[in-house]
Design a protein around this motif. Sequence first.
Motif, PDB file in Angstrom:
ATOM      1  N   GLN A  90       0.839  -1.194   0.000  1.00  0.00           N
ATOM      2  CA  GLN A  90       0.000   0.000   0.000  1.00  0.00           C
ATOM      3  C   GLN A  90       0.876   1.247   0.000  1.00  0.00           C
ATOM      4  OE1 GLN A  90      -3.840  -0.022   2.364  1.00  0.00           O
ATOM      5  NE2 GLN A  90      -2.692  -1.567   3.510  1.00  0.00           N
ATOM      6  N   VAL A  91       0.308   2.327  -0.532  1.00  0.00           N
ATOM      7  CA  VAL A  91       0.961   3.632  -0.533  1.00  0.00           C
ATOM      8  C   VAL A  91       0.013   4.624   0.122  1.00  0.00           C
ATOM      9  CG1 VAL A  91       1.888   5.490  -1.960  1.00  0.00           C
ATOM     10  CG2 VAL A  91       2.296   3.115  -2.599  1.00  0.00           C
ATOM     11  N   GLY A  98      -3.231   7.530  -6.439  1.00  0.00           N
ATOM     12  CA  GLY A  98      -2.951   6.141  -6.096  1.00  0.00           C
ATOM     13  C   GLY A  98      -2.826   5.870  -4.614  1.00  0.00           C
ATOM     14  N   ILE A  99      -3.260   6.812  -3.790  1.00  0.00           N
ATOM     15  CA  ILE A  99      -3.153   6.659  -2.335  1.00  0.00           C
ATOM     16  C   ILE A  99      -4.304   5.806  -1.824  1.00  0.00           C
ATOM     17  CG2 ILE A  99      -3.392   7.949  -0.168  1.00  0.00           C
ATOM     18  CD1 ILE A  99      -1.840  10.230  -1.679  1.00  0.00           C
ATOM     19  N   SER A 122       3.172   9.957  -7.722  1.00  0.00           N
ATOM     20  CA  SER A 122       2.097   9.238  -8.410  1.00  0.00           C
ATOM     21  C   SER A 122       2.663   8.126  -9.281  1.00  0.00           C
ATOM     22  CB  SER A 122       1.269  10.210  -9.248  1.00  0.00           C
ATOM     23  OG  SER A 122       0.645  11.184  -8.433  1.00  0.00           O
ATOM     24  N   SER A 160       3.397   5.308  -6.907  1.00  0.00           N
ATOM     25  CA  SER A 160       2.201   4.608  -6.434  1.00  0.00           C
ATOM     26  C   SER A 160       1.603   3.741  -7.538  1.00  0.00           C
ATOM     27  CB  SER A 160       1.166   5.613  -5.911  1.00  0.00           C
ATOM     28  OG  SER A 160       0.672   6.429  -6.945  1.00  0.00           O
TER      29      SER A 160
END
Length: 661
Positions: A2-3, A28-29, A369, A372
Amino acid sequence: MQVGVDYYPEHWDPALWAQDALAMKSAGISLVRLAEFAWSRLEPTEGRFDFTWLDEAISLFHAQNIKVVIGTPTAAPPRWLVEQYPDVLPVNHQQQRVYPGVRCHRCYNSPSLRQCAQRIIEQLTQHYADHPAVIGWQTDNEIVANDCHCEHCRRAFTTWLQRKYGALSNLNHQWGTVVWSGEYGSWSQVTTPLGGSPYQNPSLLLDFCRFTSDSAADFNRFQAELIRQYCPDHFITHNLWGYPVVGDYYDLFASMDFAAVDYYPSTDLQHDEKANIYHGALTLDLTRGVKRRNFWVMEQLSGTPGCWHPMSRAPFPGMIRAYAWQSISRGADVVVNFRWRTARVGAEQFWHGLLDHHGHPGRRLREFSQFSQEVARLAEVIDGTQLHNDVAILFSHQQLNAFTVQPQCDGFNYFNNVKQLHRVLVQQGIGIDVINWLERIDDYKIVIAPYLFLENATVVATLERFVTAGGIVVLTTRSGVKHDNNVCQPDDLPGLLSRLAGVRVAEYDPVGHDRQQIRLGAEMVGCSQWCDIVEPTTATILGCYASDYFSGQAAVTVNAFGKGQVYYIGTVLDDRGYQRFFAPIIRACAIEFCPDLPRDVELSIRSDQDKRVLFVLNLSKENKTVALTEYSRYDAFTGEPVAGELLLAPFDVRILIEPRQ
C-alpha cells in the motif's frame, strides 16, 4: 503493498477535505494516517470530546476507499491538561520543569498523564472500533526515553533499582560507590543523576538509561493494552524516528504488532550533516530487525526537509521515487509519505510535503504518483515476499549507551563504527540483517558481533553454540571490557570471549585519529581509533601492525572452534581494510556478492518460494553501470529478459524477477 500519506485535516479548511481525498485517490493513495497530534481538537476541555470533525474527514476518505490509521494524540498534551495537571511535564536535571512550546512535553511516569491518556484512548478506540475505514493504530509519535527527574521518576527509579539489586548494600557493591565517597546510607539518598555532569558514577548513568528506556516501553505497552481491549481486530504499531537514541527499540516494540519508521534520507548527498540520524539502508535494516519481519514506513521523504534545522536541498528528480523503492527493497510493505500538503502554520511550515503551500500539483506529486502506480502494478508480485539474508550484525542499545556514558577515545563512536561495517558490506551487494544482540542467530552463515563492551554470558553461549555448529563469528576490539553493571571486569580481554576468539589482549593503545597501518595478507591497509596488541592462544594470525611501536604485533586473527571459525579484529579498519578482510570469508561461505558494485548503487532481494525479486537502485546523481551475475531474470515492468550489464540513470530503479529453478 500500500501507498499512503500523512494528513492533518485539523490544519485545513474543511472545504478542502473532499478535494484532497479525491486528489489522493487519483494519485494512487489507499491509506492515510490521521490525528496523532490533535488532542486539543479531540478533547477541547477536560472530559468534553468532539470527534465530529474527524468523523467527517474519515467519511470522505472512506467514500474514496482510502483506509485510515489513527494516531493516539499523547505526544502533544493540550494546554488545559498542562495547566490543570502540571505534573505531566518533565523535570530536567536542574530540577526545573520543561514547559511546553513544542511537542513531547510529557513524563511517562506521571499519574496524571496516564489517567488523561487512558481517557482519550478509550474514547477514541470505542468510537472507531467498528468503523469500516479504520484498520489500525499508531501509538503516540516517535517515543524517546525522557531524561526526566521529577518526583514520580525518582520514586519509580528507586523501585526499579530495588527490584534489580534488592539490598542497598548490593547496589553499593555493584556500582562501586566507594569511589569519591558516593556510598548510599539509605534509599532516600538515591536520586536520578541530577546536575547533568557526564562524570557521575557510570553504573548509575547506565542504569538510568535503562530505567528511562523501560519507562518509555511501559508507556507504549500501556497504550497497546488499552487499544487491544476495544479494537482487538486492529493492528497496532509505532513510528520510530532514527538512530542512535537512548531508548531500546527492541523493548519499545515488544508490545507492537510490527515496526514502523519515519525515514528522511539526506537530500544533500555530499554535505547534509543535518540529516545524519537517517542512515540510509542501515535505518531500514535496523527497523526490519526490530521485529525480524517486514515493516511500514510511516513517514517517507516528500520534499525539502526543514524545521528542526535549516532547510536541506530539494529532492533531486527521481529521489522521492528511488528512496521509496529503497524502503520496499529492504522490507517495507507500506510506504506512507509525509505529508500531503505542506503546512502553512506552526513550526513545520518548511518541512515540505507533496504539495507546496499553494497546493498546486507539481514535480514531486507527479513523481510520487508514478511510484504509487508502479506499486499497484507490482503488488501481486511483491506481496508476501521477504528478505532472507545469510549475514547478520548484532546491534545493542546497551552497548551504545555504555559507550556514550564513557567515550573510549577520539573518533570512537559505537553507532558510526557499526554503520561503517554495514556500509562496506552493502557496497558489495551483500544482504544484511541487523538484529538484537540477545536473539537467536541459527539461520545465518556469518554473524558480526561488534564492540561487545558489556559482557553477557548468554550472548557468549549463543555465539559458542553457533560456531560449534559450523557458523562464522566476527568479533572486534573493545569486547568483554565490562560486566553488565558497567564496571571493568578483572580478566584478560576480551573476557568471556577469550576462549572463543583464541586470543588475549596483551596491551592496547587508544590511537584515536592517529592512523596506523596493517599488513593484511599481501596488502597494506589502514586503521585508527583503537589498537589491541593481540597475543594468540589458539588463534592464527591473519594481519600484523606495520607502524608505531607495536609494528609486527598481531592485529587480526582467526580461531578454529568446533566446526566453525571466529575472527578477531583488534582495531577499526578503514573501508578498504574491511573489504579485504571480508572478501575471502564471503567467498568461502558461497554468499552472493558484487565486489565491483559502483558506489551508491544498492542491491536487495525479496523472495518467496516461487521467485526472487532483485532491486537494483542507483541512489546517486550520476549514471552507473552494473554487471550482474549470470541468472535467468526479466524486468518486472516490461517482462523483457535482462542479461549482462545494466545502465542506470541518476536515481534509476530496476526491479528484476528471478524465477526459482
